[in-house]
Scaffold this active site. Structure first.
Site, PDB file in Angstrom:
ATOM      1  N   GLU A 116      70.236  20.115  88.149  1.00 37.14           N
ATOM      2  CA  GLU A 116      69.843  20.841  86.942  1.00 37.14           C
ATOM      3  C   GLU A 116      68.632  20.165  86.313  1.00 37.14           C
ATOM      4  OE1 GLU A 116      73.111  22.168  84.346  1.00 37.14           O
ATOM      5  OE2 GLU A 116      74.447  21.587  85.958  1.00 37.14           O
ATOM      6  N   HIS A 232      69.420  26.786  75.315  1.00 41.55           N
ATOM      7  CA  HIS A 232      69.397  26.905  76.770  1.00 41.55           C
ATOM      8  C   HIS A 232      68.276  27.876  77.133  1.00 41.55           C
ATOM      9  CE1 HIS A 232      70.580  27.447  80.908  1.00 41.55           C
ATOM     10  NE2 HIS A 232      71.521  26.524  80.769  1.00 41.55           N
ATOM     11  N   ARG A 279      65.625  20.700  79.418  1.00 40.52           N
ATOM     12  CA  ARG A 279      65.864  21.955  78.707  1.00 40.52           C
ATOM     13  C   ARG A 279      64.971  22.184  77.491  1.00 40.52           C
ATOM     14  NH1 ARG A 279      72.252  22.420  78.658  1.00 40.52           N
ATOM     15  NH2 ARG A 279      72.087  22.782  80.892  1.00 40.52           N
ATOM     16  N   HIS A 340      72.745  26.848  72.417  1.00 42.38           N
ATOM     17  CA  HIS A 340      73.697  26.489  73.468  1.00 42.38           C
ATOM     18  C   HIS A 340      74.584  25.308  73.095  1.00 42.38           C
ATOM     19  CE1 HIS A 340      75.194  26.172  77.560  1.00 42.38           C
ATOM     20  NE2 HIS A 340      74.746  24.942  77.672  1.00 42.38           N
ATOM     21  N   ARG A 375      70.274  16.721  74.960  1.00 43.21           N
ATOM     22  CA  ARG A 375      71.291  16.376  75.964  1.00 43.21           C
ATOM     23  C   ARG A 375      70.809  16.691  77.371  1.00 43.21           C
ATOM     24  NH1 ARG A 375      75.535  19.641  78.491  1.00 43.21           N
ATOM     25  NH2 ARG A 375      74.689  21.383  77.302  1.00 43.21           N
TER      26      ARG A 375
HETATM   27  P1  FAD Z   1      85.530  23.300  73.054  1.00 46.15           P
HETATM   28  O1  FAD Z   1      85.763  23.392  74.480  1.00 46.15           O
HETATM   29  O2  FAD Z   1      84.587  24.267  72.454  1.00 46.15           O
HETATM   30  O3  FAD Z   1      86.925  23.428  72.317  1.00 46.15           O
HETATM   31  C1  FAD Z   1      86.987  23.531  70.911  1.00 46.15           C
HETATM   32  C2  FAD Z   1      88.369  23.945  70.520  1.00 46.15           C
HETATM   33  O4  FAD Z   1      88.545  23.814  69.115  1.00 46.15           O
HETATM   34  C3  FAD Z   1      88.700  25.385  70.849  1.00 46.15           C
HETATM   35  O5  FAD Z   1      89.999  25.418  71.370  1.00 46.15           O
HETATM   36  C4  FAD Z   1      88.649  26.071  69.491  1.00 46.15           C
HETATM   37  O6  FAD Z   1      89.449  27.216  69.411  1.00 46.15           O
HETATM   38  C5  FAD Z   1      89.178  24.969  68.606  1.00 46.15           C
HETATM   39  N1  FAD Z   1      88.819  25.079  67.186  1.00 46.15           N
HETATM   40  C6  FAD Z   1      87.591  25.157  66.644  1.00 46.15           C
HETATM   41  N2  FAD Z   1      87.679  25.244  65.297  1.00 46.15           N
HETATM   42  C7  FAD Z   1      89.007  25.200  64.993  1.00 46.15           C
HETATM   43  C8  FAD Z   1      89.745  25.283  63.784  1.00 46.15           C
HETATM   44  N3  FAD Z   1      89.148  25.447  62.581  1.00 46.15           N
HETATM   45  N4  FAD Z   1      91.093  25.218  63.851  1.00 46.15           N
HETATM   46  C9  FAD Z   1      91.733  25.104  65.036  1.00 46.15           C
HETATM   47  N5  FAD Z   1      91.086  25.049  66.216  1.00 46.15           N
HETATM   48  C10 FAD Z   1      89.727  25.092  66.193  1.00 46.15           C
HETATM   49  N6  FAD Z   1      78.599  21.285  79.578  1.00 46.15           N
HETATM   50  C11 FAD Z   1      78.526  20.595  80.734  1.00 46.15           C
HETATM   51  O7  FAD Z   1      78.668  19.369  80.734  1.00 46.15           O
HETATM   52  N7  FAD Z   1      78.341  21.255  81.914  1.00 46.15           N
HETATM   53  C12 FAD Z   1      78.193  22.602  81.983  1.00 46.15           C
HETATM   54  O8  FAD Z   1      78.037  23.160  83.064  1.00 46.15           O
HETATM   55  C13 FAD Z   1      78.231  23.345  80.769  1.00 46.15           C
HETATM   56  N8  FAD Z   1      78.052  24.686  80.784  1.00 46.15           N
HETATM   57  C14 FAD Z   1      78.207  25.382  79.624  1.00 46.15           C
HETATM   58  C15 FAD Z   1      78.118  26.779  79.649  1.00 46.15           C
HETATM   59  C16 FAD Z   1      78.355  27.514  78.500  1.00 46.15           C
HETATM   60  C17 FAD Z   1      78.262  29.011  78.542  1.00 46.15           C
HETATM   61  C18 FAD Z   1      78.659  26.843  77.284  1.00 46.15           C
HETATM   62  C19 FAD Z   1      78.933  27.613  76.026  1.00 46.15           C
HETATM   63  C20 FAD Z   1      78.718  25.451  77.243  1.00 46.15           C
HETATM   64  C21 FAD Z   1      78.491  24.715  78.393  1.00 46.15           C
HETATM   65  N9  FAD Z   1      78.553  23.322  78.396  1.00 46.15           N
HETATM   66  C22 FAD Z   1      78.464  22.632  79.570  1.00 46.15           C
HETATM   67  C23 FAD Z   1      78.904  22.599  77.176  1.00 46.15           C
HETATM   68  C24 FAD Z   1      80.395  22.225  77.232  1.00 46.15           C
HETATM   69  O9  FAD Z   1      81.111  23.300  77.787  1.00 46.15           O
HETATM   70  C25 FAD Z   1      80.953  21.911  75.868  1.00 46.15           C
HETATM   71  O10 FAD Z   1      80.106  21.034  75.172  1.00 46.15           O
HETATM   72  C26 FAD Z   1      82.328  21.284  75.990  1.00 46.15           C
HETATM   73  O11 FAD Z   1      83.152  22.068  76.796  1.00 46.15           O
HETATM   74  C27 FAD Z   1      82.935  21.106  74.616  1.00 46.15           C
HETATM   75  O12 FAD Z   1      84.283  20.750  74.752  1.00 46.15           O
HETATM   76  P2  FAD Z   1      85.124  20.477  73.438  1.00 46.15           P
HETATM   77  O13 FAD Z   1      86.502  20.186  73.884  1.00 46.15           O
HETATM   78  O14 FAD Z   1      84.418  19.491  72.604  1.00 46.15           O
HETATM   79  O15 FAD Z   1      85.054  21.855  72.629  1.00 46.15           O
HETATM   80  C1  SIN Z   2      74.371  25.403  82.771  1.00 45.11           C
HETATM   81  O1  SIN Z   2      75.138  25.648  83.694  1.00 45.11           O
HETATM   82  O2  SIN Z   2      73.183  25.712  82.780  1.00 45.11           O
HETATM   83  C2  SIN Z   2      74.895  24.686  81.570  1.00 45.11           C
HETATM   84  C3  SIN Z   2      74.946  23.256  81.821  1.00 45.11           C
HETATM   85  C4  SIN Z   2      75.116  22.489  80.541  1.00 45.11           C
HETATM   86  O3  SIN Z   2      75.070  23.024  79.459  1.00 45.11           O
HETATM   87  O4  SIN Z   2      75.269  21.267  80.644  1.00 45.11           O
END
Ligand code: FAD
Ligand code: SIN
Length: 509
Positions: A116, A232, A279, A340, A375
């Site tokens: 990437e 993104h 990015r 993103h 990032r």
């Molecule tokens: P999340 O997975 O967002 O979980 C947050 C949780 O908190 C959810 O369950 C939500 O419902 C809950 N929540 C929020 N507010 C409240 C509230 N007030 N009360 C109760 N619950 C609440 N990162 C990579 O490293 N590689 C990738 O390939 C990648 N691809 C991505 C593609 C997309 C489309 C997106 C959107 C992101 C991507 N990212 C990627 C970023 C990565 O997915 C996230 O940064 C990471 O998954 C965040 O994990 P988290 O557990 O911190 O939050």
């Molecule tokens: C992607 O697959 O392009 C997202 C990867 C990331 O957000 O780290």
């Protein structure tokens, strides 16, 4: 009141992996996860590209991954944090695999490593283009097997319960019963994810409204780096508002070209790494090209790629394009940058501790120092995995203090008050999203930021007044939280004097 030992707010990769470990270690202790939607709904579930981890030290090395992360972070990463996170990757990967997550392998049985933007090597472990879905599936399955974990879906955390800089848990609104419940906990972990819906045009699902950061801010926790919003470069273009489908950066890593409408492969004009520049650079270049041409989007050209291999690696992207009439073998994919990821958040130390005692933060809602000003792709799942482990390790020797909250719990008094009109909230949300896109986007304008700050303050006062006289609802609190996050982004953008990574401020329109 519900009493628990560990209260985890959020059920993405950060919250769930901490829950699994602490539950296994202390089978007699109670772990409660509250989550605002269905348990699997999260940014985690939509992660496509994968997890950046050094697994093959013949071509790659920790040092190369560290250097790529530091270059991408544009001088603002915490070097010690970068080293710690990157070198712990392989151990965290082993755990994920032991919990049942499956990652793609080559015919020779090695990991099939994707590439990437900003990575000098192929090092992205993935499950086709649905890595997040696979991880969330596997860890939820583990969570369900632990008798001492309770998962409460559709409980919306409203505010932390704090006194004298000490956290005792949180208040949460049960969406169905409309009851506000106090959760009293020995330790509270914020794992609430990102902020995408503040911008409307985002790759994030609708749950991403910055609730955890706003709650922590109201409780006086230290919040850092909110000006560093990652856009993104390649969200699938459509003219509607709302969440955008992501075309993974791994597609460019696979060889796709970015072209203007006239067919010019413009990234070569901006960076010698071309489409695989980091990015921030690709998004800023697209923004400039669109301003020059007046077009709505640029294009991702996959027509020269091996179609069978593409379909094998990116089946979801292939199908999604097909469903909107794009045949990637013949057509270019229209793409635009979209919000993103948030690099900043609740500031934590190397053990995931916030500035409030017994409150931890993990994952996208936290600011660890790993990302600096931008990032590196696929470093965020890794960060969440490493920090949930750090919090777990830190808490192992710490005994349960049995120190209940002695203050007076808030009376939310929700039933006796009128409901806020949904149209009113929806209208303000749309205006807020427009203000953020215009004033706190890829390029920000010095003179416009104070005006945005003033407007945000007007909205904040209005919503705070309304919340005193009306029923508390998820929509009302999400709006209050998004306005709070917007104010933090704008204030931090005003405060930053130099352009770094994903932050660009210019004098005039
Ligand atoms: P999340 O997975 O967002 O979980 C947050 C949780 O908190 C959810 O369950 C939500 O419902 C809950 N929540 C929020 N507010 C409240 C509230 N007030 N009360 C109760 N619950 C609440 N990162 C990579 O490293 N590689 C990738 O390939 C990648 N691809 C991505 C593609 C997309 C489309 C997106 C959107 C992101 C991507 N990212 C990627 C970023 C990565 O997915 C996230 O940064 C990471 O998954 C965040 O994990 P988290 O557990 O911190 O939050
Ligand atoms: C992607 O697959 O392009 C997202 C990867 C990331 O957000 O780290």
């Amino acid at each position: 009141m519900i009493v628990t030992n560990y209260l985890i707010i959020g059920s993405g990769v950060a919250g769930l992996t901490f829950a699994i470990k602490i539950a296994e270690r202390f089978p007699d202790r109670k772990i409660t996860i509250i989550t605002k939607a269905n348990e699997d709904e999260s940014n985690t579930k939509y992660a496509q590209g994968g997890i950046a981890i050094v697994t093959d030290e013949t071509e790659d090395s920790y040092q190369k991954h560290i250097d790529d992360t530091l270059i991408c972070g544009d001088g603002l990463c915490d070097i010690e944090v970068v080293k710690m996170v990157i070198t712990e990757g392989p151990k965290r990967l082993k755990e994920l695999i032991a919990w049942g997550a499956k990652f793609d392998k080559t015919d020779k049985g090695n990991f099939d490593l994707g590439k990437e933007g900003g990575h000098s090597q192929n090092r992205v472990i993935h499950h086709k283009d649905q890595t997040g879905y696979e991880i969330e599936r596997a860890i939820l399955e583990q969570v369900h097997q632990k008798e001492n974990i309770t998962v409460l879906n559709h409980y919306f955390a409203l505010d932390l319960i704090t006194q004298n800089n000490y956290c005792f848990g949180a208040y949460a609104l049960h969406e169905r019963t409309k009851e506000v419940i106090a959760f009293q906990s020995d330790f509270t972990i914020l794992a609430t994810g990102g902020i995408g819906h503040l911008y409307g045009h985002t790759t994030n699902p609708v749950i991403a409204t910055g609730d955890g950061i706003a709650m922590a801010f109201r409780a006086n926790a230290t919040i850092k780096d909110m000006e560093f919003i990652q856009f993104h470069p390649t969200a699938l273009y459509d003219s509607s508002a709302g969440s955008k489908f992501l075309i993974s950066e791994a597609v460019r890593g696979f060889g796709a070209y970015l072209r203007t409408q006239k067919g010019h492969r413009f990234m070569m004009d901006y960076d010698e790494r071309g489409e695989l520049a980091s990015r921030d650079i690709v998004s800023q270049s697209i923004d400039l090209e669109l301003k020059k041409s007046g077009n709505d989007c640029v294009y991702l050209d996959c027509t020269h790629l091996d179609l069978d291999a593409f379909m094998k690696h990116f089946p979801m992207i292939y199908e999604r394009c097909k469903s909107v009439g794009i045949d990637i073998a013949k057509d270019w994919i229209p793409v635009v940058p979209a919000q993103h990821y948030l690099c900043g958040g609740v500031s934590v130390d190397k053990n995931g501790k916030t500035s409030i005692k017994n409150l931890f933060a993990c994952g996208e809602c936290s600011q660890t120092g790993l990302h600096g000003a931008n990032r590196l792709a696929s470093n965020s799942l890794l960060e969440a995995l490493v920090y949930s482990d750090k919090i777990y390790e830190y808490l192992i020797p710490i005994s349960i203090e049995n120190n209940p909250f002695k203050g007076k719990l808030l009376d939310w008094n929700f039933a006796k008050k009128p409901e806020v009109q949904p149209d009113y909230l929806a209208k303000m949300k749309t205006e807020l999203q427009l203000l953020m896109r215009q004033n706190a986007g890829i390029v920000r304008y010095e003179a416009e930021l104070p005006k945005a700050k003033k407007q945000l303050l007007i909205w904040k006062n209005e919503i705070e007044d309304i919340s005193k006289t009306h029923q508390i609802s998820v929509a009302l609190y999400e709006l209050l939280n998004m306005i709070t996050i917007g104010s933090l982004i704008v204030q931090h953008s005003i405060d930053r004097k130099d352009n770094r990574g994903g932050f660009m401020k210019v004098n005039a329109l």
